[in-house]
Scaffold this active site. Structure first.
Site, PDB file in Angstrom:
ATOM      1  N   ILE A  32       0.830  -1.204   0.000  1.00 37.34           N
ATOM      2  CA  ILE A  32       0.000   0.000   0.000  1.00 37.34           C
ATOM      3  C   ILE A  32       0.862   1.250   0.000  1.00 37.34           C
ATOM      4  CG2 ILE A  32      -1.681   1.341   1.322  1.00 37.34           C
ATOM      5  CD1 ILE A  32      -2.840  -1.258   2.347  1.00 37.34           C
ATOM      6  N   ASP A  65      -1.441  10.789  18.206  1.00 38.33           N
ATOM      7  CA  ASP A  65      -0.677  11.014  16.977  1.00 38.33           C
ATOM      8  C   ASP A  65      -1.591  11.475  15.845  1.00 38.33           C
ATOM      9  OD1 ASP A  65       1.660  11.063  15.399  1.00 38.33           O
ATOM     10  OD2 ASP A  65       1.256   9.056  14.619  1.00 38.33           O
TER      11      ASP A  65
END
Length: 403
Positions: free
Chosen positions: A20, A139
């Site tokens: 990916i 994050d």
């Protein structure tokens, strides 16, 4: 991990189908789960070489995966598994067909205000759900925000970075709140700063400059951005208040004044209250509000409302408009015109009122009077809505006038 083989199986379960791309943790693979048959994403993790440290990180990851699995919110990319293969650790998540915000901005430029507002509203709702469950993301960056072609926004990597990199040595400092750079623990407030920095990229194409609170035009979106990026954690608006502010702004875009100049002031007072609250950087207080329904089958029977009411809203009351210059039981500080043909439900209307009525009250009512008044939201029942009564009224009443 080296190379790509169509027959490669990670952890004896996940068949690699393709590459990916890469993320902060490492390479990300498209794979098929042999057990369930579903497609998944498998991300390679860079964990400490020391066996004891690796064991601690794996335990943290498993705790994160279990906690994230309890989040009942569609905006989070689900974590399925944590596996080790060939002494390399991986985290397995649902496979989402979407581009990251970073990719979208790099390819097409910043989002327009409408798209950015829609994105911000969905992210704020997701953070409200996470923080309510005691979970800190840790994050939030343009790389962990996924934008689907259908307008759906998802947030990936909940808790993973804090588990894998607790010292924050590998993360982009542009999306770390000031207190995190000083070594403080991750908190809901630090998530909100990172959310603001990510919104800054969405709107302006770049992260915020250190120590600079941005100025992005006017309106609730710009004030939201400024509020989220306040240096002091206590000065940032909570996620639920961002949701309320953006919802109120969207509703007010179609609001129409009724009954003359006072109505116009009352309606715009909602916007003023939101701007003042968010631009000043403080989190709005928990709404001081009671909700009552109005309509033939509601808590209150309401006819011909004006800027003032002849009786205070209370269960069983029959209320009409009154002259504000004479005796009256309550005052309407804002009215929100509802759009759409389908009844959104009482809970949705109460949520709108909670986000909009309190800042309207604070903007319209003088500070010395606020302590002596109560705030009530009048929301239509479905029968009233279907009959064309599609307004939420924010009403200030005196406690002594109830009953």
């Amino acid at each position: 991990m080296t190379g790509l083989s169509p027959t490669r199986v990670i952890g004896g379960r996940y068949v690699v189908l393709g590459d990916i791309g890469s993320a902060g943790a490492g390479v990300v693979w498209r794979a098929a789960d042999r057990v369930t048959g579903r497609s998944v994403a498998v991300a390679e993790l860079h964990l400490p070489p020391d066996p004891d440290e690796r064991r601690i990180v794996r335990e943290r990851l498993l705790r994160v995966a279990r906690a994230a699995g309890r989040l009942d919110h569609a905006a989070f990319v689900a974590i399925h598994d944590v596996v080790t293969d060939g002494d390399v650790d991986h985290i397995v998540t649902e496979l989402v067909d979407a581009s990251t915000l970073a990719e979208r901005v790099a390819g097409d430029g910043p989002l327009d205000e409408r798209a950015a507002s829609a994105m911000a509203r969905q992210l704020a709702a997701a953070l409200h759900a996470a923080h309510g469950a005691g979970i800190v993301h840790g994050d939030i960056t343009p790389h962990t925000v996924l934008l689907g072609a259908d307008g759906k926004v998802l947030l990936a990597g909940v808790g993973v970075a804090e588990a894998v990199d607790p010292l924050r040595t590998t993360r982009d400092p542009h999306f770390l709140a000031p207190e995190l750079r000083d070594g403080a623990p991750a908190t809901p407030e630090s998530d909100l700063w990172a959310f603001g920095a990510t919104l800054h990229v969405a709107l302006l194409g770049r992260p915020p400059a250190d120590g600079v609170v941005p100025e992005f035009g006017g309106g609730v979106l710009g004030s939201t951005l400024a509020g989220l990026l306040q240096p002091a954690p206590r000065d940032r608006p909570a996620a639920q208040h961002v949701v309320g502010a953006l919802d109120a702004a969207r509703m007010l875009a179609g609001a129409a004044p009724r009954g003359g100049r006072r109505w116009w002031f009352a309606v715009t007072g909602v916007v003023v209250g939101l701007l003042v609250g968010l631009a000043a950087g403080f989190a709005l207080a928990t709404p001081r509000i009671q909700a009552l329904t109005y309509g033939p089958d509601g808590d209150v029977r309401l006819s011909g409302p004006a800027a003032c009411l002849d009786a205070a809203p209370a269960p069983g009351a029959v209320i009409s408009g009154a002259d504000c210059a004479g005796p009256h039981g309550a005052e309407i500080v804002a009215s929100l015109q509802l759009s759409g043909e389908r009844f959104p439900g009482r809970d949705a209307l109460v949520g709108l009122a909670a986000g909009a009525c309190t800042p309207a009250f604070d903007a319209v009512v003088e500070r010395p009077r606020r302590a002596s008044l109560e705030l009530v939201a009048l929301v239509p029942t479905q029968a009233a809505f279907d009959a064309g009564e599609r307004i939420v009224h924010c009403v200030a009443r005196s406690p002594g006038k109830v009953g």
